[in-house]
Design an enzyme around this catalytic site. Structure first.
Site, PDB file in Angstrom:
ATOM      1  CG  HIS A  29      -2.228  -0.891   0.603  1.00  0.00           C
ATOM      2  ND1 HIS A  29      -3.172  -0.393  -0.265  1.00  0.00           N
ATOM      3  CD2 HIS A  29      -2.514  -2.192   0.748  1.00  0.00           C
ATOM      4  CE1 HIS A  29      -4.014  -1.353  -0.601  1.00  0.00           C
ATOM      5  NE2 HIS A  29      -3.635  -2.468   0.007  1.00  0.00           N
TER       6      HIS A  29
ATOM      7  NE  ARG B 217      -7.402  -0.893  -3.664  1.00  0.00           N
ATOM      8  CZ  ARG B 217      -6.562  -0.535  -4.656  1.00  0.00           C
ATOM      9  NH1 ARG B 217      -6.529   0.706  -5.086  1.00  0.00           N
ATOM     10  NH2 ARG B 217      -5.754  -1.431  -5.203  1.00  0.00           N
TER      11      ARG B 217
ATOM     12  NE  ARG C 272     -11.971  -4.263  -3.583  1.00  0.00           N
ATOM     13  CZ  ARG C 272     -10.643  -4.207  -3.566  1.00  0.00           C
ATOM     14  NH1 ARG C 272      -9.929  -4.905  -4.429  1.00  0.00           N
ATOM     15  NH2 ARG C 272     -10.023  -3.432  -2.698  1.00  0.00           N
TER      16      ARG C 272
ATOM     17  CD  GLU D 136      -8.685  -9.759  -5.163  1.00  0.00           C
ATOM     18  OE1 GLU D 136      -7.796  -8.898  -5.152  1.00  0.00           O
ATOM     19  OE2 GLU D 136      -9.762  -9.625  -4.544  1.00  0.00           O
TER      20      GLU D 136
ATOM     21  CG  ASP E 162      -4.642  -9.454  -3.096  1.00  0.00           C
ATOM     22  OD1 ASP E 162      -3.698  -9.557  -2.289  1.00  0.00           O
ATOM     23  OD2 ASP E 162      -5.607  -8.686  -2.919  1.00  0.00           O
TER      24      ASP E 162
ATOM     25  CB  CYS F 195      -8.974  -2.928 -11.070  1.00  0.00           C
ATOM     26  SG  CYS F 195      -9.310  -4.327 -10.003  1.00  0.00           S
TER      27      CYS F 195
HETATM   28  C1  PEP Z   1      -5.569  -6.293  -6.374  1.00  0.00           C
HETATM   29  O1  PEP Z   1      -5.408  -7.183  -5.530  1.00  0.00           O
HETATM   30  O2  PEP Z   1      -4.929  -6.233  -7.445  1.00  0.00           O
HETATM   31  C2  PEP Z   1      -6.537  -5.215  -6.139  1.00  0.00           C
HETATM   32  C3  PEP Z   1      -6.833  -4.354  -7.083  1.00  0.00           C
HETATM   33  O3  PEP Z   1      -7.070  -5.111  -4.892  1.00  0.00           O
HETATM   34  P1  PEP Z   1      -6.297  -4.500  -3.607  1.00  0.00           P
HETATM   35  O4  PEP Z   1      -5.013  -3.888  -4.071  1.00  0.00           O
HETATM   36  O5  PEP Z   1      -7.221  -3.512  -3.017  1.00  0.00           O
HETATM   37  O6  PEP Z   1      -6.113  -5.723  -2.783  1.00  0.00           O
HETATM   38 MG    MG Z   2      -6.823  -7.441  -3.940  1.00  0.00          MG
END
Ligand code: PEP
Ligand code: MG
Length: 565
Positions: free
Chosen positions: A187, A288, A324, A413, A437, A490
């Site tokens: 993140h 998100r 989502r 994912e 993921d 995404c």
């Molecule tokens: C991902 O896992 O690519 C995704 C878009 O979701 P997040 O990054 O919120 O887990």
């Molecule tokens: Mg994800």
């Protein structure tokens, strides 16, 4: 010149001086007693001085801040000298506890009390814990935790940033980010890209650099260079000029020969959505929803949710917005749905799985999405995170239908979802590849870990194959009906202009990314034809490593170097 290599996660070339992120304040030993040489009165006096110093520092900072930031700093400053907090600590000191341990324990009880009160008060619990850490740092004579305060811009360097730190990051002061830990899908990396800050992760050793060291950071090459020379100065100046030309996207994504590829935005709330619409995003490919409620101890009411979603929908009238449903868990814990004691949270009850452990939350969320959609002119699609089987997809589609929501979809994912995409797409109207993921699960490499950054790379042959298989599955499903359902991306892979070309070549229909990357992805994609993209996709698929795949594709896209990407 000393060069620290890492993984570039957000492009940009800058020169600036280093400020180290202070290490988190460690907990004082359980039951730590007053030193022999100290009396309770001395210790209490030291504690009072420390709490007043913390109060004064936060108050000073609040004077320079604006809006919500100012209000938060003001209320946190008051917390530092809160009578309940201080008197609780003094009582413990009088019973022989050390000042550090006393404020630590008193902070814990005040936080628990606020937490139990619920609502707004519960949200102040985190502020008490922040203040307690600041007072302990003051008592120890070490720097206060959190992003260092400064009136002049600097390059933030450290081990990694906690989500709470990234939330307070001011991009007008923090010029760039370099961490010794963190992965490309962490993140920290996502936030750096969202803020348009040049960033490098997994650059081992950078957390040893002294404050004030002059460095050059290349966020595309993934390097930090100590003591930049004339070449680096010229590169940084050239980047400023380039960044200005890259800042335009006309809102029509596609290849050079006119094959449309809608370029959508990943957003976490209304403010992001407004910025994304201004940046030309053709819709939202990923809202998100958990980002609207991070830091909340309790489930937001349906009305609060309606307001949060409407803020996003209203920024995109007549455009697609993919909502989502809550993706809580692992690096995004939400106390009202996730269990903090799980031994392995990335593989735990997270994403759609929390519908079984916390029944009702999803149903209420779907009701809120419908209510917000009815008030707005956006074209609302809904998708579930962390889907592993076609049964789950079917169940989610039924829940959407029961709620009155059209166009259900799911994230791909988890590798099992990519491998069963045909069956999954029989149940829902679209899928969206979450490459962040998907990469961590395909490679069994925690997306937050710097040492695993090389594995955690969406250019990995296995990840490219899973993306290809998802498209193959969608085509097979479409073969029966005569219409192929959309397969979007995404994950962060879509924000890498070279990989974006490969994804289009693999047959992906839309790309969703942080708004800051739209112009760069558009600039590169609009210079290749669909056939060229397909050739580059084949080239990437035939490479035997992530490094080779990336290098081979980049060698055919000299525009990347010209644009400093
Ligand atoms: C991902 O896992 O690519 C995704 C878009 O979701 P997040 O990054 O919120 O887990
Ligand atoms: Mg994800």
């Amino acid at each position: 010149m000393q060069v620290f290599p890492g993984v570039g996660v957000s492009p940009g070339r800058i020169i600036g001086s280093v400020r180290q992120m202070p290490k988190p304040v460690g907990e004082p030993a359980q039951g730590e007693r007053l030193a022999e040489s100290s009396t309770p009165d001395d210790a209490s006096a030291l504690l009072l001085t420390a709490s007043k110093a913390v109060h004064a520092e936060l108050k000073r900072r609040s004077e320079g801040a604006q809006g919500t930031g100012k209000a938060v700093l003001e209320s946190t400053a008051l917390m530092a000298t809160d009578p309940l907090l201080i008197e609780g600590a003094v009582t413990l000191i009088n019973a022989g506890t050390s000042a550090e341990r006393a404020i630590w324990d008193s902070g814990a009880s005040v936080a628990e009390m606020l937490h139990n009160l619920g609502g707004y008060m519960a949200e102040r619990a985190a502020d008490v814990l922040d203040v307690r850490a600041r007072i302990v740092a003051e008592l120890r004579g070490v720097p206060a935790p959190g992003i260092p305060h400064s009136d002049t811009p600097f390059i933030l360097v450290g081990e990694d940033l906690a989500p709470a730190d990234t939330a307070t990051l001011d991009p007008s002061i923090v010029m760039g980010l370099v961490t010794s830990g963190g992965g490309p899908q962490s993140h920290t990396a996502i936030i750096a890209r969202a803020l348009g800050l040049p960033a490098v992760v997994a650059a081992v050793g950078v957390d040893e650099l002294d404050d004030g060291t002059e460095v050059y950071v290349d966020g595309a090459a993934g390097t930090l260079t100590v003591g930049p020379g004339p070449a680096e100065v010229a590169a940084a100046e050239a980047w400023v000029a380039l960044a200005a030309t890259l800042a335009v996207f006309d809102g029509n994504g596609g290849t050079a020969d006119g094959h449309p590829v809608p370029l959508l935005a990943n957003v976490g709330g209304a403010a992001d959505a407004v910025a994304a619409a201004e940046a030309g995003a053709q819709g939202v490919g990923l809202l998100r929803t958990e980002f609207c409620f991070l830091g909340r101890d309790t489930e937001p009411s349906v009305d609060e949710q309606v307001a949060a979603y409407r803020g996003v929908f209203d920024a995109f009238p007549g455009k697609k917005v993919v909502v989502r449903t809550l993706d809580a868990g692992a690096d995004k814990p939400l106390p009202f749905v996730t269990d903090a004691t799980e031994p392995n949270p990335a593989l735990g009850v997270r994403g759609y799985r929390t519908d079984t452990s916390s029944p009702g939350v999803l149903e209420r969320q779907l009701a809120a999405i419908l209510a917000a959609a009815e008030f707005s002119a956006a074209e609302v699609w809904v998708m579930a995170p962390m889907i592993a089987t076609a049964e789950e997809a079917r169940r989610f589609a039924a829940q959407c239908a029961a709620a009155g929501l059209k166009t259900p979809g799911v994230m791909v994912e988890v590798p099992s979802a990519a491998l069963t995409a045909e069956a999954i797409l029989r149940e829902v109207d679209f899928v969206s590849l979450g490459t962040n993921d998907l990469t961590q699960y395909a490679m069994a490499a925690d997306r937050q870990l710097g040492p695993l950054a090389a594995l955690n790379n969406p250019w990995q042959p296995a990840v490219l194959q899973l993306i290809r298989l998802t498209v193959v599955g969608a085509r097979a499903e479409g073969h029966h009906t005569g219409q192929v359902k959309p397969v979007g991306v995404c994950g962060e892979a879509a924000a890498d202009p070279a990989l974006a070309v490969v994804l289009v070549g693999l047959g992906v229909s839309t790309l969703s990314m942080t708004a800051r990357s739209l112009s760069a992805v558009h600039a590169v994609l609009s210079r290749v034809t669909l056939d060229q993209a397909r050739e580059l996709a084949q080239l990437a698929l035939s490479a035997s490593s992530a490094t080779d795949a990336r290098a081979a594709v980049r060698a055919h896209l000299p525009i990347l170097e010209d644009l400093g990407l």
